[in-house]
Design a protein around this motif. Structure first.
Motif, PDB file in Angstrom:
ATOM      1  N   LYS A  58    -105.801 -34.851  39.413  1.00 40.89           N
ATOM      2  CA  LYS A  58    -105.151 -35.539  38.487  1.00 40.89           C
ATOM      3  C   LYS A  58    -103.487 -35.713  38.752  1.00 40.89           C
ATOM      4  N   PRO A  59    -103.054 -36.857  38.685  1.00 33.83           N
ATOM      5  CA  PRO A  59    -101.593 -36.961  39.370  1.00 33.83           C
ATOM      6  C   PRO A  59    -100.615 -36.188  38.416  1.00 33.83           C
ATOM      7  N   LYS A  60     -99.582 -35.646  38.828  1.00 28.43           N
ATOM      8  CA  LYS A  60     -98.496 -35.008  38.043  1.00 28.43           C
ATOM      9  C   LYS A  60     -97.754 -36.151  37.232  1.00 28.43           C
ATOM     10  N   PRO A  61     -97.762 -35.702  35.997  1.00 28.11           N
ATOM     11  CA  PRO A  61     -96.903 -36.875  35.289  1.00 28.11           C
ATOM     12  C   PRO A  61     -95.514 -36.983  35.858  1.00 28.11           C
ATOM     13  N   LYS A  62     -95.020 -38.365  35.670  1.00 30.60           N
ATOM     14  CA  LYS A  62     -93.707 -38.434  36.314  1.00 30.60           C
ATOM     15  C   LYS A  62     -92.635 -38.039  35.338  1.00 30.60           C
ATOM     16  N   SER A  63     -91.588 -37.623  36.227  1.00 30.41           N
ATOM     17  CA  SER A  63     -90.308 -37.174  35.157  1.00 30.41           C
ATOM     18  C   SER A  63     -89.607 -38.577  34.642  1.00 30.41           C
ATOM     19  N   LYS A  64     -89.217 -38.393  33.471  1.00 27.06           N
ATOM     20  CA  LYS A  64     -88.386 -39.617  32.933  1.00 27.06           C
ATOM     21  C   LYS A  64     -87.199 -39.798  33.850  1.00 27.06           C
ATOM     22  N   ALA A  65     -86.977 -41.091  34.241  1.00 28.60           N
ATOM     23  CA  ALA A  65     -85.742 -41.322  35.060  1.00 28.60           C
ATOM     24  C   ALA A  65     -84.429 -40.899  34.255  1.00 28.60           C
ATOM     25  N   LYS A  66     -83.656 -40.696  35.100  1.00 27.26           N
ATOM     26  CA  LYS A  66     -82.370 -40.234  34.531  1.00 27.26           C
ATOM     27  C   LYS A  66     -81.532 -41.698  34.256  1.00 27.26           C
ATOM     28  N   ALA A  67     -80.906 -41.671  33.299  1.00 25.10           N
ATOM     29  CA  ALA A  67     -79.935 -42.988  32.836  1.00 25.10           C
ATOM     30  C   ALA A  67     -78.778 -43.188  34.150  1.00 25.10           C
ATOM     31  N   PRO A  68     -78.631 -44.527  34.440  1.00 24.63           N
ATOM     32  CA  PRO A  68     -77.601 -44.780  35.603  1.00 24.63           C
ATOM     33  C   PRO A  68     -76.237 -44.470  34.890  1.00 24.63           C
ATOM     34  N   PRO A  69     -75.605 -43.866  36.018  1.00 28.43           N
ATOM     35  CA  PRO A  69     -74.224 -43.738  35.473  1.00 28.43           C
ATOM     36  C   PRO A  69     -73.322 -44.682  34.964  1.00 28.43           C
ATOM     37  N   PRO A  70     -72.402 -44.617  34.258  1.00 28.90           N
ATOM     38  CA  PRO A  70     -71.939 -45.701  33.446  1.00 28.90           C
ATOM     39  C   PRO A  70     -71.008 -46.664  34.450  1.00 28.90           C
ATOM     40  N   SER A  71     -70.867 -47.849  34.302  1.00 32.81           N
ATOM     41  CA  SER A  71     -69.883 -48.629  35.161  1.00 32.81           C
ATOM     42  C   SER A  71     -68.487 -48.141  35.112  1.00 32.81           C
ATOM     43  N   PRO A  72     -67.885 -48.349  36.275  1.00 32.61           N
ATOM     44  CA  PRO A  72     -66.471 -47.891  36.011  1.00 32.61           C
ATOM     45  C   PRO A  72     -65.567 -48.886  35.050  1.00 32.61           C
ATOM     46  N   MET A  73     -64.667 -48.542  34.415  1.00 31.18           N
ATOM     47  CA  MET A  73     -64.066 -49.269  33.455  1.00 31.18           C
ATOM     48  C   MET A  73     -62.721 -49.534  34.079  1.00 31.18           C
ATOM     49  N   PHE A  74     -62.514 -50.978  34.124  1.00 32.51           N
ATOM     50  CA  PHE A  74     -61.297 -51.499  34.732  1.00 32.51           C
ATOM     51  C   PHE A  74     -60.291 -51.913  33.848  1.00 32.51           C
ATOM     52  N   SER A  75     -59.174 -51.566  33.755  1.00 27.79           N
ATOM     53  CA  SER A  75     -58.091 -51.614  32.613  1.00 27.79           C
ATOM     54  C   SER A  75     -57.368 -52.848  32.885  1.00 27.79           C
ATOM     55  N   SER A  76     -56.699 -53.375  31.911  1.00 20.98           N
ATOM     56  CA  SER A  76     -56.079 -54.587  31.923  1.00 20.98           C
ATOM     57  C   SER A  76     -54.756 -54.393  32.960  1.00 20.98           C
ATOM     58  N   SER A  77     -54.486 -53.242  33.241  1.00 16.68           N
ATOM     59  CA  SER A  77     -53.231 -52.807  33.997  1.00 16.68           C
ATOM     60  C   SER A  77     -53.375 -53.636  35.316  1.00 16.68           C
ATOM     61  N   LEU A  78     -54.372 -53.952  35.907  1.00 15.55           N
ATOM     62  CA  LEU A  78     -54.559 -54.390  37.112  1.00 15.55           C
ATOM     63  C   LEU A  78     -54.030 -55.878  37.066  1.00 15.55           C
ATOM     64  N   SER A  79     -53.781 -56.661  36.025  1.00 20.82           N
ATOM     65  CA  SER A  79     -53.326 -57.838  35.910  1.00 20.82           C
ATOM     66  C   SER A  79     -51.818 -58.143  36.440  1.00 20.82           C
ATOM     67  N   GLY A  80     -51.111 -57.010  36.458  1.00 19.47           N
ATOM     68  CA  GLY A  80     -49.621 -56.940  36.765  1.00 19.47           C
ATOM     69  C   GLY A  80     -49.352 -56.574  38.150  1.00 19.47           C
ATOM     70  N   LEU A  81     -50.297 -56.814  39.008  1.00 18.91           N
ATOM     71  CA  LEU A  81     -49.970 -56.277  40.514  1.00 18.91           C
ATOM     72  C   LEU A  81     -48.949 -57.251  41.027  1.00 18.91           C
ATOM     73  N   GLN A  82     -47.998 -56.829  41.885  1.00 18.66           N
ATOM     74  CA  GLN A  82     -47.123 -57.604  42.611  1.00 18.66           C
ATOM     75  C   GLN A  82     -47.620 -57.299  44.181  1.00 18.66           C
ATOM     76  N   PHE A  83     -47.502 -58.539  44.805  1.00 21.92           N
ATOM     77  CA  PHE A  83     -47.882 -58.625  46.236  1.00 21.92           C
ATOM     78  C   PHE A  83     -46.794 -58.831  47.160  1.00 21.92           C
ATOM     79  N   GLY A  84     -45.416 -59.080  46.444  1.00 20.96           N
ATOM     80  CA  GLY A  84     -44.124 -59.316  47.256  1.00 20.96           C
ATOM     81  C   GLY A  84     -44.195 -60.916  47.627  1.00 20.96           C
ATOM     82  N   LEU A  85     -44.825 -61.802  47.027  1.00 21.62           N
ATOM     83  CA  LEU A  85     -44.528 -63.123  47.129  1.00 21.62           C
ATOM     84  C   LEU A  85     -43.565 -63.959  46.159  1.00 21.62           C
ATOM     85  N   GLU A  86     -42.348 -63.859  46.870  1.00 19.43           N
ATOM     86  CA  GLU A  86     -41.385 -64.416  45.995  1.00 19.43           C
ATOM     87  C   GLU A  86     -41.504 -65.857  45.627  1.00 19.43           C
ATOM     88  N   GLY A  87     -41.332 -66.428  44.681  1.00 13.69           N
ATOM     89  CA  GLY A  87     -41.457 -67.940  44.383  1.00 13.69           C
ATOM     90  C   GLY A  87     -43.048 -68.341  43.891  1.00 13.69           C
TER      91      GLY A  87
END
Length: 97
Positions: A58-87
């Motif tokens: 008889k085949p061995k029972p399969k172990s329950k799959a682990k839950a995938p890790p949570p997706s990374p959380m991006f904060s709203s602080s990324l919206s204020g990036l400056q790239f040095g393009l004046e004007g």
């Protein structure tokens, strides 16, 4: 006067060459030779004796799959990036300019 006929003569020669080439390519292939008759070969096949198979474990029972890790959380602080393009800011795009 002959110079006026040169384009027409070259056109006629070109058409004749195209027609001759197409006729040469449409020539049927030569007939194939029939193969020589071969002597008949006969053989017999003996059936293999059936093998007694062992019961499968008889085949061995399969172990329950682990839950995938949570997706990374991006904060709203990324919206204020400056790239040095004046004007170049978002207000220039909002006006449709």
């Amino acid at each position: 006067m002959w110079l006026r006929l040169v384009p027409y003569l070259s056109m006629v020669v070109g058409v004749l060459m195209v027609v001759a080439t197409s006729l040469a390519l449409q020539k049927p292939p030569p007939p194939k030779e029939k193969p020589a008759a071969r002597p008949m070969v006969s053989f017999s096949v003996e059936a293999k004796p059936k093998m007694i198979s062992k019961p499968k474990p008889k085949p061995k029972p399969k172990s329950k799959a682990k839950a995938p890790p949570p997706s990374p959380m991006f904060s709203s602080s990324l919206s204020g990036l400056q790239f040095g393009l004046e004007g170049l800011d978002m207000n220039a795009f909002a006006d449709g300019e």
